[in-house]
Design an enzyme around this catalytic site. Structure first.
Site, PDB file in Angstrom:
ATOM      1  CD  GLU A   1       3.247  -5.138   8.427  1.00  0.00           C
ATOM      2  OE1 GLU A   1       3.594  -6.337   8.467  1.00  0.00           O
ATOM      3  OE2 GLU A   1       3.772  -4.296   7.682  1.00  0.00           O
TER       4      GLU A   1
ATOM      5  CG  HIS B   1      -0.289   0.214   2.509  1.00  0.00           C
ATOM      6  ND1 HIS B   1       0.097   1.451   2.964  1.00  0.00           N
ATOM      7  CD2 HIS B   1       0.056  -0.676   3.479  1.00  0.00           C
ATOM      8  CE1 HIS B   1       0.655   1.336   4.152  1.00  0.00           C
ATOM      9  NE2 HIS B   1       0.651   0.049   4.490  1.00  0.00           N
TER      10      HIS B   1
END
Length: 207
Positions: A85, A9
């Site tokens: 994550e 991202h």
């Protein structure tokens, strides 16, 4: 042949604010939104007329990136929390300095892959590896010839490790340097039965 484009991202608010990311649900910055558009255009140029399937972490910064890409490519989107994550527990959303001050290193006799850093709620590296490997298997099982995966920098390393067949026990130590907004390419060659990390962290599209 199967191709998987792994997108990390672009710029998020926790980057510019100096905060711990992890499961802290930061958003894209205005610059990050613009970068997501550039990522979408780069993928469109590579894919041509092909329509991929798209997978994304459920955190806001990845999901918004994926929605921009899906809108450009006309691609179906699957949200998979296993692409998140690593969680840093109570440190999420706190200043990076707070995390450094509170980290408890593993001892010499301890399995560092299952060490929780001494911060409540933190995932061990092995826990992250196990869920990312499971996510990658679902991506492999998808019948589409082309796929796009939108995820996070730390998670990307474990996706690459899973793709090339690194044993789970070794993968927690895998590290492939990627940056925000990068595009990496994984390729499966059916003729040679090879799983290739064909390109790592393309960034020229970001200008």
């Amino acid at each position: 042949m199967k191709t998987v484009y792994v997108v990390t991202h672009p710029e998020a608010t926790h980057h510019v604010d100096g905060l711990v990311g992890g499961w802290y649900d930061s958003d894209l910055t205005e610059r990050g939104i613009a970068q997501a558009g550039k990522i979408a255009e780069a993928l469109a140029a590579e894919l041509g007329d092909a329509t991929p399937t798209l997978f994304t972490s459920d955190l806001l910064r990845t999901r918004r990136t994926a929605e921009i890409i899906a809108g450009r490519l006309g691609a179906p989107l699957t949200v998979d929390p296993d692409l998140r994550e690593r969680s840093f527990g109570e440190a999420g959303g706190k200043p990076q300095a707070w995390l450094q001050d509170h980290l408890v290193p593993a001892t010499d006799n301890e399995d560092w892959t299952r060490h929780d850093e001494g911060i409540p709620g933190t995932e061990t590296r092995m826990a992250v590896v196990e869920r990312v490997y499971a996510a990658l298997q679902r991506i492999r099982d998808d019948p589409a010839e082309h796929q796009v995966v939108v995820t996070h920098g730390g998670t990307a390393s474990y996706l690459f490790a899973a793709w090339i067949g690194m044993p789970v026990e070794a993968a927690a130590g895998a590290y492939f340097r990627v940056t925000s907004g990068g595009i990496s390419l994984l390729r499966k060659d059916d003729h040679h039965r090879a799983f290739e990390l064909a390109r790592l962290n393309r960034t020229d599209h970001l200008g």
